[in-house]
Design a protein around this motif. Sequence first.
Motif, PDB file in Angstrom:
ATOM      1  N   ALA A  15      34.046 -36.762   6.623  1.00 59.68           N
ATOM      2  CA  ALA A  15      32.762 -37.238   6.126  1.00 59.68           C
ATOM      3  C   ALA A  15      32.063 -38.037   7.216  1.00 59.68           C
ATOM      4  N   GLY A  16      30.804 -38.375   6.988  1.00 62.99           N
ATOM      5  CA  GLY A  16      30.036 -39.081   7.999  1.00 62.99           C
ATOM      6  C   GLY A  16      29.243 -38.083   8.818  1.00 62.99           C
ATOM      7  N   GLN A  17      28.119 -38.488   9.291  1.00 59.16           N
ATOM      8  CA  GLN A  17      27.220 -37.579   9.997  1.00 59.16           C
ATOM      9  C   GLN A  17      26.884 -38.147  11.371  1.00 59.16           C
ATOM     10  N   PRO A  18      27.737 -37.949  12.378  1.00 60.35           N
ATOM     11  CA  PRO A  18      27.380 -38.388  13.723  1.00 60.35           C
ATOM     12  C   PRO A  18      26.089 -37.714  14.183  1.00 60.35           C
ATOM     13  N   ARG A  19      25.337 -38.416  14.994  1.00 58.67           N
ATOM     14  CA  ARG A  19      24.082 -37.879  15.528  1.00 58.67           C
ATOM     15  C   ARG A  19      24.271 -37.643  17.023  1.00 58.67           C
ATOM     16  N   ALA A 250      38.474 -50.459  13.575  1.00 56.45           N
ATOM     17  CA  ALA A 250      37.582 -51.386  12.880  1.00 56.45           C
ATOM     18  C   ALA A 250      36.912 -52.333  13.875  1.00 56.45           C
ATOM     19  N   ARG A 251      37.640 -52.734  14.915  1.00 55.49           N
ATOM     20  CA  ARG A 251      37.039 -53.583  15.951  1.00 55.49           C
ATOM     21  C   ARG A 251      35.939 -52.839  16.698  1.00 55.49           C
ATOM     22  N   TYR A 252      36.158 -51.561  16.988  1.00 57.66           N
ATOM     23  CA  TYR A 252      35.113 -50.785  17.651  1.00 57.66           C
ATOM     24  C   TYR A 252      33.882 -50.669  16.758  1.00 57.66           C
ATOM     25  N   GLY A 253      34.116 -50.527  15.462  1.00 53.07           N
ATOM     26  CA  GLY A 253      33.007 -50.373  14.531  1.00 53.07           C
ATOM     27  C   GLY A 253      32.105 -51.585  14.458  1.00 53.07           C
ATOM     28  N   ALA A 254      32.579 -52.721  14.962  1.00 52.98           N
ATOM     29  CA  ALA A 254      31.785 -53.949  14.927  1.00 52.98           C
ATOM     30  C   ALA A 254      30.974 -54.156  16.205  1.00 52.98           C
ATOM     31  N   LEU A 255      30.931 -53.171  17.098  1.00 55.53           N
ATOM     32  CA  LEU A 255      30.243 -53.323  18.376  1.00 55.53           C
ATOM     33  C   LEU A 255      28.761 -52.972  18.245  1.00 55.53           C
ATOM     34  N   GLY A 256      27.970 -53.932  17.913  1.00 53.67           N
ATOM     35  CA  GLY A 256      26.535 -53.725  17.906  1.00 53.67           C
ATOM     36  C   GLY A 256      26.047 -52.859  16.756  1.00 53.67           C
ATOM     37  N   ASP A 257      24.750 -52.567  16.787  1.00 51.32           N
ATOM     38  CA  ASP A 257      24.132 -51.842  15.682  1.00 51.32           C
ATOM     39  C   ASP A 257      24.457 -50.351  15.724  1.00 51.32           C
ATOM     40  N   ASP A 258      24.296 -49.727  16.872  1.00 52.16           N
ATOM     41  CA  ASP A 258      24.483 -48.278  16.925  1.00 52.16           C
ATOM     42  C   ASP A 258      24.678 -47.837  18.380  1.00 52.16           C
ATOM     43  N   PRO A 259      25.802 -48.208  18.997  1.00 52.42           N
ATOM     44  CA  PRO A 259      25.995 -47.853  20.404  1.00 52.42           C
ATOM     45  C   PRO A 259      26.147 -46.344  20.584  1.00 52.42           C
ATOM     46  N   LEU A 260      25.883 -45.890  21.786  1.00 52.22           N
ATOM     47  CA  LEU A 260      26.200 -44.521  22.152  1.00 52.22           C
ATOM     48  C   LEU A 260      27.697 -44.446  22.412  1.00 52.22           C
ATOM     49  N   VAL A 261      28.380 -43.558  21.700  1.00 52.94           N
ATOM     50  CA  VAL A 261      29.836 -43.410  21.833  1.00 52.94           C
ATOM     51  C   VAL A 261      30.128 -42.207  22.721  1.00 52.94           C
ATOM     52  N   LEU A 262      30.951 -42.427  23.740  1.00 53.25           N
ATOM     53  CA  LEU A 262      31.356 -41.374  24.661  1.00 53.25           C
ATOM     54  C   LEU A 262      32.830 -41.076  24.407  1.00 53.25           C
ATOM     55  N   PRO A 263      33.123 -40.046  23.594  1.00 53.96           N
ATOM     56  CA  PRO A 263      34.503 -39.725  23.233  1.00 53.96           C
ATOM     57  C   PRO A 263      35.132 -38.785  24.262  1.00 53.96           C
ATOM     58  N   HIS A 265      36.703 -36.074  23.467  1.00 48.79           N
ATOM     59  CA  HIS A 265      36.589 -34.707  22.950  1.00 48.79           C
ATOM     60  C   HIS A 265      35.413 -34.666  21.986  1.00 48.79           C
ATOM     61  N   GLY A 266      34.662 -33.570  22.022  1.00 47.39           N
ATOM     62  CA  GLY A 266      33.428 -33.507  21.269  1.00 47.39           C
ATOM     63  C   GLY A 266      32.276 -34.021  22.112  1.00 47.39           C
ATOM     64  N   ARG A 267      31.135 -34.227  21.468  1.00 51.77           N
ATOM     65  CA  ARG A 267      29.926 -34.621  22.190  1.00 51.77           C
ATOM     66  C   ARG A 267      29.635 -36.108  22.016  1.00 51.77           C
ATOM     67  N   PRO A 268      28.937 -36.720  22.982  1.00 50.05           N
ATOM     68  CA  PRO A 268      28.475 -38.104  22.786  1.00 50.05           C
ATOM     69  C   PRO A 268      27.683 -38.209  21.484  1.00 50.05           C
ATOM     70  N   PHE A 269      27.854 -39.350  20.807  1.00 48.03           N
ATOM     71  CA  PHE A 269      27.208 -39.451  19.488  1.00 48.03           C
ATOM     72  C   PHE A 269      26.809 -40.877  19.163  1.00 48.03           C
ATOM     73  N   HIS A 270      25.901 -40.986  18.219  1.00 50.79           N
ATOM     74  CA  HIS A 270      25.562 -42.238  17.548  1.00 50.79           C
ATOM     75  C   HIS A 270      26.115 -42.170  16.126  1.00 50.79           C
ATOM     76  N   GLY A 271      26.324 -43.349  15.530  1.00 53.48           N
ATOM     77  CA  GLY A 271      26.852 -43.413  14.175  1.00 53.48           C
ATOM     78  C   GLY A 271      28.273 -43.930  14.131  1.00 53.48           C
ATOM     79  N   LEU A 272      28.589 -44.896  15.015  1.00 55.72           N
ATOM     80  CA  LEU A 272      29.967 -45.388  15.120  1.00 55.72           C
ATOM     81  C   LEU A 272      30.449 -46.022  13.823  1.00 55.72           C
ATOM     82  N   GLY A 273      29.609 -46.871  13.212  1.00 56.94           N
ATOM     83  CA  GLY A 273      30.037 -47.539  11.981  1.00 56.94           C
ATOM     84  C   GLY A 273      30.373 -46.559  10.883  1.00 56.94           C
ATOM     85  N   GLU A 274      29.522 -45.537  10.718  1.00 58.20           N
ATOM     86  CA  GLU A 274      29.784 -44.530   9.698  1.00 58.20           C
ATOM     87  C   GLU A 274      31.040 -43.735  10.016  1.00 58.20           C
TER      88      GLU A 274
END
Length: 352
Positions: A15-19, A250-263, A265-274
């Motif tokens: 679930a969740g919809q990364p952007r 959970a600690r990563y999820g508290a990093l700011g409002d909506d950081p760009l996540v560079l994983p 595997h997969g593509r860079p995304f927004h929506g870390l908290g979700e």
Amino acid sequence: MTTVAPAAAAPGDLAGQPRYPFPDLPAPGERIEVAPGVWWLRMPLPFVLDHINLWLLESPTGWTIVDTGIASPEVQAAWETVLAGLDKPVERIVVTHFHPDHLGLATWLMARTGAPLAMTAGEYLTAHAVWHQSAGHGTEDMVDFFRQHGLDAERCARLAARDGTYRKGVPELPRRYDRLINGDTIRIGDADWQVITGYGHAPEHAALFSCKHDVLISGDMVLPRITTNVSVFAATPRADSLSHYLESVARYGALGDDPLVLPSHGRPFHGLGERVAALAAHHDERLADVEAACAEAQSAGDLLPVLFKRELDAHQVMFAMSEAIAHLNFLEHARRLHRETGSDGVIRFRRP
């Protein structure tokens, strides 16, 4: 012992919809700028999970490489193309954790560029333990551990036959490194990158966060579409790895409002908290499934069909067993299951 990062014995959309802000993928040997001075590389892997993302961080004086790819002629050739296109020297190589797709070419790149390596002590020492098959980190220890947890003889034999795969992915280990510790900062140009260690997937995984760029290099700890493997190792058989993992993300999820996540595997995304919330919900569901199945005594081997709804090859079984044990250990630590060892020597769990 795992032979490639994430792991994902069980890829599956959650679930969740990364952007996804970047529609295009970099070809091997090419790079895409995803933030000022932050460049995305993508290298092949010889698995169902067929790629890994690597990162180049630019400063006025040089470049920092984050993760190296698995050792293969194709990845080395891609790196040669990348290095030939850099206008400044490589000043540093950072490795997030010990898995071959992250550490595999570190020694080669150190020799090729003259740059030093930085990683955490937990990952550096685990790499050496796995490579040398020592201290509960060898294939024999892993197979015996899984046998105790109910893996059948045929699958144990297949895992035993895979001995040596780590050395194929990491043909040579670095003999020196600069130690990273949680809370350290790495200064690159005018930006500080904070080291944030995470647990559960690997012993001391290092993610990097830049407040200036609002970018998190999450490594394998947070992925946009597949679940990160959570592992229990033979050397630490009762570890509550799943709790450690969920606390870390959970600690990563508290990093700011909506950081760009560079994983990785997969593509860079927004929506870390979700995404973090979706991962927690996913594991809650899996824990409920395991607990319900343990109305009668069940081993980790018994529970593979409960947790993984498809056929697993030997590579996937390795991850799946670690993941099943992680969920059982979590429930035991929470006193929702009891452990018992049968007359056949197999460890099983049941509800109290």
